[in-house]
Design a protein around this motif. Structure first.
Motif, PDB file in Angstrom:
ATOM      1  N   HIS A  14      -9.034  12.060  22.115  1.00 11.21           N
ATOM      2  CA  HIS A  14      -9.763  12.717  23.193  1.00 11.21           C
ATOM      3  C   HIS A  14      -9.064  12.485  24.529  1.00 11.21           C
ATOM      4  N   ALA A  15      -9.291  13.391  25.470  1.00 18.10           N
ATOM      5  CA  ALA A  15      -8.818  13.229  26.846  1.00 18.10           C
ATOM      6  C   ALA A  15      -9.955  13.591  27.787  1.00 18.10           C
ATOM      7  N   THR A  16     -10.139  12.774  28.806  1.00 17.26           N
ATOM      8  CA  THR A  16     -11.216  12.997  29.771  1.00 17.26           C
ATOM      9  C   THR A  16     -10.688  12.824  31.189  1.00 17.26           C
ATOM     10  N   ILE A  17     -11.088  13.733  32.072  1.00 16.18           N
ATOM     11  CA  ILE A  17     -10.793  13.639  33.503  1.00 16.18           C
ATOM     12  C   ILE A  17     -12.035  13.101  34.194  1.00 16.18           C
ATOM     13  N   VAL A  18     -11.908  11.980  34.890  1.00 14.41           N
ATOM     14  CA  VAL A  18     -13.023  11.435  35.662  1.00 14.41           C
ATOM     15  C   VAL A  18     -12.788  11.762  37.132  1.00 14.41           C
ATOM     16  N   SER A  19     -13.733  12.470  37.731  1.00 15.42           N
ATOM     17  CA  SER A  19     -13.609  12.906  39.127  1.00 15.42           C
ATOM     18  C   SER A  19     -14.726  12.301  39.964  1.00 15.42           C
ATOM     19  N   PRO A  20     -14.480  11.119  40.522  1.00 15.63           N
ATOM     20  CA  PRO A  20     -15.517  10.486  41.334  1.00 15.63           C
ATOM     21  C   PRO A  20     -15.604  11.102  42.726  1.00 15.63           C
ATOM     22  N   GLY A  21     -16.793  10.986  43.317  1.00 14.09           N
ATOM     23  CA  GLY A  21     -16.957  11.270  44.729  1.00 14.09           C
ATOM     24  C   GLY A  21     -16.631   9.999  45.495  1.00 14.09           C
ATOM     25  N   TYR A  22     -17.436   9.692  46.510  1.00 13.50           N
ATOM     26  CA  TYR A  22     -17.190   8.495  47.313  1.00 13.50           C
ATOM     27  C   TYR A  22     -17.883   7.282  46.690  1.00 13.50           C
ATOM     28  N   PHE A  23     -17.087   6.288  46.282  1.00 10.99           N
ATOM     29  CA  PHE A  23     -17.629   5.052  45.734  1.00 10.99           C
ATOM     30  C   PHE A  23     -17.191   3.880  46.602  1.00 10.99           C
ATOM     31  N   ARG A  24     -18.018   2.873  46.663  1.00 13.47           N
ATOM     32  CA  ARG A  24     -17.789   1.754  47.569  1.00 13.47           C
ATOM     33  C   ARG A  24     -16.763   0.770  46.986  1.00 13.47           C
ATOM     34  N   ASP A  49     -21.941   3.466  43.505  1.00 13.66           N
ATOM     35  CA  ASP A  49     -21.865   2.085  43.035  1.00 13.66           C
ATOM     36  C   ASP A  49     -20.775   1.997  41.964  1.00 13.66           C
ATOM     37  N   PRO A  50     -19.674   1.269  42.208  1.00 12.08           N
ATOM     38  CA  PRO A  50     -18.582   1.202  41.238  1.00 12.08           C
ATOM     39  C   PRO A  50     -18.985   0.574  39.905  1.00 12.08           C
ATOM     40  N   VAL A  51     -19.981  -0.306  39.916  1.00 12.96           N
ATOM     41  CA  VAL A  51     -20.450  -0.904  38.662  1.00 12.96           C
ATOM     42  C   VAL A  51     -21.072   0.173  37.774  1.00 12.96           C
ATOM     43  N   LYS A  52     -21.842   1.068  38.380  1.00 14.28           N
ATOM     44  CA  LYS A  52     -22.454   2.156  37.620  1.00 14.28           C
ATOM     45  C   LYS A  52     -21.403   3.167  37.170  1.00 14.28           C
ATOM     46  N   ALA A  53     -20.380   3.373  37.992  1.00 13.87           N
ATOM     47  CA  ALA A  53     -19.288   4.269  37.599  1.00 13.87           C
ATOM     48  C   ALA A  53     -18.550   3.698  36.397  1.00 13.87           C
ATOM     49  N   ALA A  54     -18.285   2.390  36.424  1.00  8.99           N
ATOM     50  CA  ALA A  54     -17.601   1.748  35.304  1.00  8.99           C
ATOM     51  C   ALA A  54     -18.421   1.867  34.030  1.00  8.99           C
ATOM     52  N   GLN A  55     -19.723   1.663  34.141  1.00  6.98           N
ATOM     53  CA  GLN A  55     -20.575   1.759  32.959  1.00  6.98           C
ATOM     54  C   GLN A  55     -20.599   3.185  32.414  1.00  6.98           C
ATOM     55  N   ALA A  56     -20.566   4.165  33.310  1.00  5.96           N
ATOM     56  CA  ALA A  56     -20.534   5.563  32.867  1.00  5.96           C
ATOM     57  C   ALA A  56     -19.262   5.848  32.068  1.00  5.96           C
ATOM     58  N   ILE A  57     -18.141   5.299  32.505  1.00  3.06           N
ATOM     59  CA  ILE A  57     -16.879   5.486  31.792  1.00  3.06           C
ATOM     60  C   ILE A  57     -16.934   4.835  30.410  1.00  3.06           C
ATOM     61  N   ILE A  58     -17.531   3.647  30.338  1.00  8.25           N
ATOM     62  CA  ILE A  58     -17.680   2.959  29.052  1.00  8.25           C
ATOM     63  C   ILE A  58     -18.545   3.783  28.102  1.00  8.25           C
ATOM     64  N   GLU A  59     -19.615   4.354  28.607  1.00 13.17           N
ATOM     65  CA  GLU A  59     -20.507   5.175  27.784  1.00 13.17           C
ATOM     66  C   GLU A  59     -19.802   6.430  27.282  1.00 13.17           C
ATOM     67  N   VAL A  60     -19.002   7.051  28.144  1.00 13.08           N
ATOM     68  CA  VAL A  60     -18.266   8.252  27.741  1.00 13.08           C
ATOM     69  C   VAL A  60     -17.267   7.925  26.632  1.00 13.08           C
ATOM     70  N   ALA A  61     -16.603   6.772  26.753  1.00 12.95           N
ATOM     71  CA  ALA A  61     -15.620   6.380  25.743  1.00 12.95           C
ATOM     72  C   ALA A  61     -16.269   6.085  24.397  1.00 12.95           C
ATOM     73  N   ALA A  62     -17.551   5.740  24.411  1.00 20.52           N
ATOM     74  CA  ALA A  62     -18.267   5.449  23.171  1.00 20.52           C
ATOM     75  C   ALA A  62     -18.835   6.705  22.518  1.00 20.52           C
ATOM     76  N   SER A  63     -18.777   7.817  23.227  1.00 10.30           N
ATOM     77  CA  SER A  63     -19.340   9.068  22.721  1.00 10.30           C
ATOM     78  C   SER A  63     -18.445   9.690  21.651  1.00 10.30           C
ATOM     79  N   LYS A  64     -19.064  10.287  20.643  1.00 13.35           N
ATOM     80  CA  LYS A  64     -18.305  10.990  19.605  1.00 13.35           C
ATOM     81  C   LYS A  64     -17.778  12.330  20.115  1.00 13.35           C
ATOM     82  N   ASN A  65     -18.421  12.846  21.153  1.00 14.04           N
ATOM     83  CA  ASN A  65     -18.006  14.129  21.724  1.00 14.04           C
ATOM     84  C   ASN A  65     -17.929  14.002  23.238  1.00 14.04           C
ATOM     85  N   PRO A  66     -16.925  13.264  23.745  1.00 15.16           N
ATOM     86  CA  PRO A  66     -16.843  13.019  25.188  1.00 15.16           C
ATOM     87  C   PRO A  66     -16.455  14.278  25.955  1.00 15.16           C
ATOM     88  N   PRO A  67     -16.833  14.347  27.225  1.00 12.01           N
ATOM     89  CA  PRO A  67     -16.505  15.532  28.029  1.00 12.01           C
ATOM     90  C   PRO A  67     -15.041  15.547  28.433  1.00 12.01           C
TER      91      PRO A  67
END
Length: 286
Positions: A175-185, A225-243
């Protein structure tokens, strides 16, 4: 976690990369992390966890990358997720920034990421699995930020080749995923992470205002919140059908939709011109 996934994260000594590494280790993953300065990385992560492998890597040196990949596989046995996070911002008008300044930004943000992808692919193809996550930016989807033209161009490039990569590696179970964050602290807007032109041109009032806004007002006040962004990335990587595209932050969500709607309106407004460019079949037959 009996058999934790093995993550390789670049640009891990600060910002989102550091937060991601810390969250991964907390959750029991094996993590190889890279930085230009290994000692700074070790100090920043601050752990004796045997699941952590700090690596000093020059992203523009393929030999350095290969050595890091070999060390990772020798220790952990494989690589499951590559996160290309390393990069830096650059503010300055297209006229102000020199060829050298522009190329340096491309060297890290674009060619450094390409080098990592190129070198990791043989491992992922051999195991017929894996996930490549390329950290872009909302500025890789929207270029209307005065003073960020070169930075936007680097992230547009990342988004373009990641879309192609996704199609190229699908048959290998990758899989390949592009993560496009807005403004994170994070430290992204700090002087250590945001380049400025060596020879600014004061006539560019909008660029100077953008620069001042980001460095003096937005820096430290980002909503994300970078902690929430990191957790979102971890969740996406665990998905069988990531975006393929993952936007992070309510600001990124709103900006993305604004551009999509603007393009739709413009396409329809100019539809008659757009569709008028085909050959006239009647004239051809005559």
């Amino acid at each position: 976690m009996a058999h934790p996934k093995v993550w390789l994260v670049t640009g891990a000594s600060k910002g989102l990369g550091l937060t991601l590494v810390q969250r991964l280790l907390e959750q029991g993953y094996c993590v190889a992390a890279t930085s230009r300065n290994k000692q700074e990385l070790i100090k920043a992560v601050d752990t004796t966890d045997h699941h952590f492998l700090p690596l000093q890597v020059d992203l523009n040196d393929e030999g350095s990358i290969q050595k890091a990949l070999d060390e990772t596989v020798n220790l952990f046995g494989q690589i499951d997720v590559l996160v290309n996070n390393a990069g830096y911002g650059l503010v300055g008008s297209l006229e102000e920034l020199s060829d050298a300044e522009a190329r340096k930004n491309f060297d890290i943000n674009v060619f450094g990421t390409l080098n990592m992808v190129r070198k990791v692919m043989p491992y992922l193809r051999a195991q017929q699995s894996g996930h490549i996550i390329n950290i872009s930016s909302i500025a890789g989807f929207i270029g209307a930020f005065p003073g960020f033209g070169i930075y936007c161009a680097t992230k547009f490039a990342v988004e373009g080749f990641t879309e192609a990569l996704s199609a190229e590696v699908k048959s290998f179970g990758i899989h390949a995923t592009i993560v496009s964050p807005g403004y994170f602290r994070t430290q992204f807007l700090a002087d250590s992470s945001l380049g400025v032109p060596a020879r600014p041109i004061e006539a560019y009032k909008s660029v100077r205002e953008t620069q001042q806004f980001h460095q003096q007002i937005m820096n430290g006040n980002q909503l994300g919140d970078p902690v929430k962004a990191a957790q979102a990335i971890i969740e996406v990587a665990a998905s069988k059908n990531p975006p393929l595209h993952l936007f992070l932050g309510s600001d990124a969500y709103e900006l993305a939709y604004n551009k999509i709607n603007s393009i739709k309106e413009e396409i329809e407004a100019w539809k008659s011109v757009t569709v008028s460019t085909a050959f006239d079949h009647q004239l051809e037959q005559a």
